[in-house]
Scaffold this motif. Structure first.
Motif, short mmCIF file in Angstrom:
data_model
loop_
_atom_site.label_atom_id
_atom_site.label_comp_id
_atom_site.label_asym_id
_atom_site.label_seq_id
_atom_site.Cartn_x
_atom_site.Cartn_y
_atom_site.Cartn_z
N LEU A 88 49.95 45.50 38.15
CA LEU A 88 48.91 44.49 38.03
C LEU A 88 48.26 44.52 36.66
CD1 LEU A 88 47.07 44.70 41.49
CD2 LEU A 88 49.04 43.30 40.83
N GLY A 89 47.95 43.34 36.16
CA GLY A 89 47.29 43.25 34.86
C GLY A 89 47.82 42.07 34.10
N GLU A 90 47.03 41.59 33.17
CA GLU A 90 47.50 40.49 32.35
C GLU A 90 48.17 41.09 31.12
OE1 GLU A 90 44.55 37.50 31.35
OE2 GLU A 90 45.90 36.71 29.82
N ILE A 114 48.91 39.17 37.42
CA ILE A 114 47.45 39.27 37.42
C ILE A 114 47.01 39.62 38.84
CG2 ILE A 114 46.93 37.74 35.48
CD1 ILE A 114 46.67 35.43 37.54
N PRO A 115 45.87 40.31 39.01
CA PRO A 115 45.44 40.65 40.38
C PRO A 115 44.88 39.46 41.13
CG PRO A 115 43.97 41.64 38.75
CD PRO A 115 45.06 40.97 37.96
N LYS A 116 44.22 38.54 40.44
CA LYS A 116 43.58 37.42 41.14
C LYS A 116 43.47 36.23 40.20
CE LYS A 116 39.20 39.51 39.95
NZ LYS A 116 38.04 40.26 40.40
N TYR A 117 43.23 35.07 40.80
CA TYR A 117 42.99 33.90 39.95
C TYR A 117 41.90 33.04 40.58
CZ TYR A 117 46.11 31.55 43.24
OH TYR A 117 46.69 31.07 44.38
N PRO A 118 41.18 32.30 39.77
CA PRO A 118 40.07 31.51 40.29
C PRO A 118 40.54 30.20 40.92
CG PRO A 118 40.20 31.30 37.90
CD PRO A 118 41.31 32.21 38.31
N THR A 119 39.92 29.84 42.03
CA THR A 119 40.16 28.54 42.65
C THR A 119 38.78 27.92 42.89
OG1 THR A 119 40.00 29.24 44.95
CG2 THR A 119 42.16 29.49 43.89
N ARG A 120 38.79 26.69 43.40
CA ARG A 120 37.51 26.05 43.72
C ARG A 120 36.76 26.81 44.80
NH1 ARG A 120 37.18 20.07 42.93
NH2 ARG A 120 38.48 19.71 41.12
N LYS A 121 37.52 27.52 45.63
CA LYS A 121 36.88 28.25 46.72
C LYS A 121 36.56 29.69 46.32
CE LYS A 121 39.03 25.62 50.45
NZ LYS A 121 40.11 25.65 51.44
N GLY A 122 36.67 29.98 45.05
CA GLY A 122 36.40 31.34 44.58
C GLY A 122 37.72 32.04 44.22
N GLU A 123 37.60 33.30 43.87
CA GLU A 123 38.80 34.02 43.43
C GLU A 123 39.70 34.40 44.60
OE1 GLU A 123 36.87 37.14 41.21
OE2 GLU A 123 37.44 36.16 39.33
#
Ligand SMILES: [Zn+2]
Length: 502
Positions: free
Chosen positions: A313-315, A332-341
């Motif tokens: 994990l990591g960019e 990447i571990p997470k990404y942002p959406t309209r509903k949050g990460e």
């Protein structure tokens, strides 16, 4: 949910899907979303027992000393060329991809903060000094005497890799070095000749062949080495570690002081997920997804042929959400959406699907990038549908329409070399449209038939390089009917077949 919201979601999904291997500037635009001790290196390579050179694959023996302070790798490499060639070779080409980061020629926003490079010296062929010519990412080695079919040769060289800061894929930050395309890679020679196509920031501009590797890393105290080979996470590297792996297209590594591991298994395959502090919550979820993904793809397409896979994990540099290497992927571990990460399940699953499409069944990723990216995006969507309950139909229908529009305006199809695409249309034409095509094919001939096509294609071309033509041939054979008009319409945008193709 109202129409606006639906459309927004399709748009969101559309942009989210533009390149999981290379997350494009599009995401930013949307604003929503989604030490070196060279003198101690032995004068000659002495690395214990090597697997005997095979007739068909290059054999790499690499000794790599990592210097964390200087951000360098001092390497000595020996490549034994395969014997079974039908032609006489007078020269051999290597790819020095890190030289793309020496003098950046592409977009300013993706320029590394500090440059990197790969310098090669002391090139010898069968012990004799050989003349070389280096031009950017391409090195030609003139063979002192022509290499006849059936003959092998041993090419030795010393190299020095300087890791860029903020490079794409090849990168160093904190106490971690991501080693991607980090050694002189033997170029591929096929019916088109030697592949020395230039580097580009669109897509994955790499093409490599199945090889055998023996790689010895020497690292400073406290560092561990995570690689394409079958690593043993219970045994951290103590100074020196030697890894061997046969029949692999590339050999990537991560040298780090900062990662922890979660271990697990999908059947006989060990699945290791590596994470840093602060990623604990996503790490657990993503490890479960990785195990489930490996099991899912193995059962659908055929067994993963190696013993272990690593998810790190990591960019790994500017714009990289995830990247595939044989036996090792990054995400990447997470990404942002309209509903949050959200934990990046789709990125992890996408990169793992590449083990089947790219890792085992190879293709020329410069000439026909859709072949691995399209099949991988379809595989990822199948997982997200079957295991996560995501319905992508509306998004795929919209993507088909938009790609038709782009074709009308720009004349570009889904089967083009990387250089024909701009960043803004690459993901749609190369990832999403082919995925939409296979989804439609399930409606036409049934899911089981489509899976049988993929299984047959995997079985027939594993450890080889396949082409678009090979894929269509397998599809026609398995379907028991001529699907060429269908593929002409979807891949090549041939309008006259539109009604017939449905
Ligand atoms: Zn991909």
């Amino acid at each position: 949910m109202n129409g606006w919201m639906k459309r927004a979601l399709v748009e969101l999904r559309f942009w989210a899907c533009l390149g999981f291997c290379l997350v494009l500037a599009a995401i930013a635009l949307m604003g929503q979303l989604d030490r070196l001790r060279a003198s101690e290196v032995p004068a000659r390579l002495s690395m214990g027992k090597a697997s005997s050179p095979t007739a068909s694959r290059p054999v790499y023996r690499i000794r790599a000393d990592y210097d964390d302070k200087a951000r360098t790798v001092a390497g000595r490499m020996e490549v034994t060329l395969p014997k079974n060639r039908s032609e006489t070779w007078e020269e051999v080409y290597f790819r020095l991809y890190p030289n793309a980061f020496r003098r950046w020629q592409w977009e300013e926003h993706s320029k590394p903060k500090e440059p990197g490079y790969l310098d090669v010296t002391e090139v010898k062929v069968n012990g004799r000094k050989a003349a070389t010519h280096i031009d950017g990412t391409v090195m030609r080695v003139n063979l002192p005497k022509p290499l006849q079919p059936g003959q092998s040769a041993r090419i030795e060289m010393k190299y020095r890799l300087k890791l860029p800061r903020g490079g794409s894929r090849l990168n160093a930050f904190g106490r971690t070095a991501f080693l991607a395309q980090w050694y002189p890679m033997l170029a591929v020679k096929d019916e088109d000749g030697w592949h020395t196509e230039p580097y580009t920031t669109v897509g994955d501009p790499f093409y490599s062949q199945m090889s055998d590797f023996e790689v010895t890393f020497r690292v400073p105290e406290g560092y561990r080495v995570i690689t394409s080979a079958d690593d043993d996470p219970t045994k951290p590297a103590k100074g020196t570690v030697t890894l061997r792996q046969e029949n692999m297209r590339d050999f990537a590594a991560v040298i780090t002081k900062d990662y922890e591991v979660i271990q697990g298994a999908a059947g006989d395959v060990e699945v290791n997920l590596w994470y840093q502090k602060g990623m604990e919550k996503e790490a657990k979820k993503l490890h479960r997804a990785a195990v489930s993904g490996m099991r899912f793809f193995g059962s659908l397409f055929g067994p993963y042929p190696y013993r272990e896979v690593d998810v790190v994990l990591g960019e790994t540099g500017y714009g990289i959400a995830g990247m595939e290497y044989p036996g090792l992927v990054t995400s990447i571990p997470k990404y942002p959406t309209r509903k949050g990460e959200r934990p990046a399940v789709n990125v992890v699953v996408h990169e793992l699907a590449h083990q089947w499409w790219y890792g085992v069944v190879g293709n020329n990723q410069v000439k026909e990038p859709w072949l691995d990216e399209g099949l991988t995006t379809f595989s990822e969507m199948l997982y997200m549908h079957d295991k996560m309950g995501e319905d992508q139909r509306e998004f795929l229908a919209r993507a088909a329409e938009v790609s038709d529009e782009i074709h009308k305006r720009q004349g570009v199809t889904s089967v083009e070399p990387l250089y024909r695409y701009s960043d803004s249309i690459y993901g749609l034409m190369v990832y999403t449209r082919p995925a939409a095509m296979l989804w439609r094919l399930m409606d036409e001939i049934g899911k089981e038939k489509v899976l049988e096509i993929l299984r047959t294609y995997y079985d027939r071309y594993k450890f080889q390089v396949a082409t678009t033509r090979d894929f269509i041939r397998v599809a026609n054979e398995v379907a028991g009917r001529d699907l060429t008009p269908f593929f002409d319409r979807w891949l090549f945008f041939k309008e006259k077949d539109i009604r017939k193709a449905g």
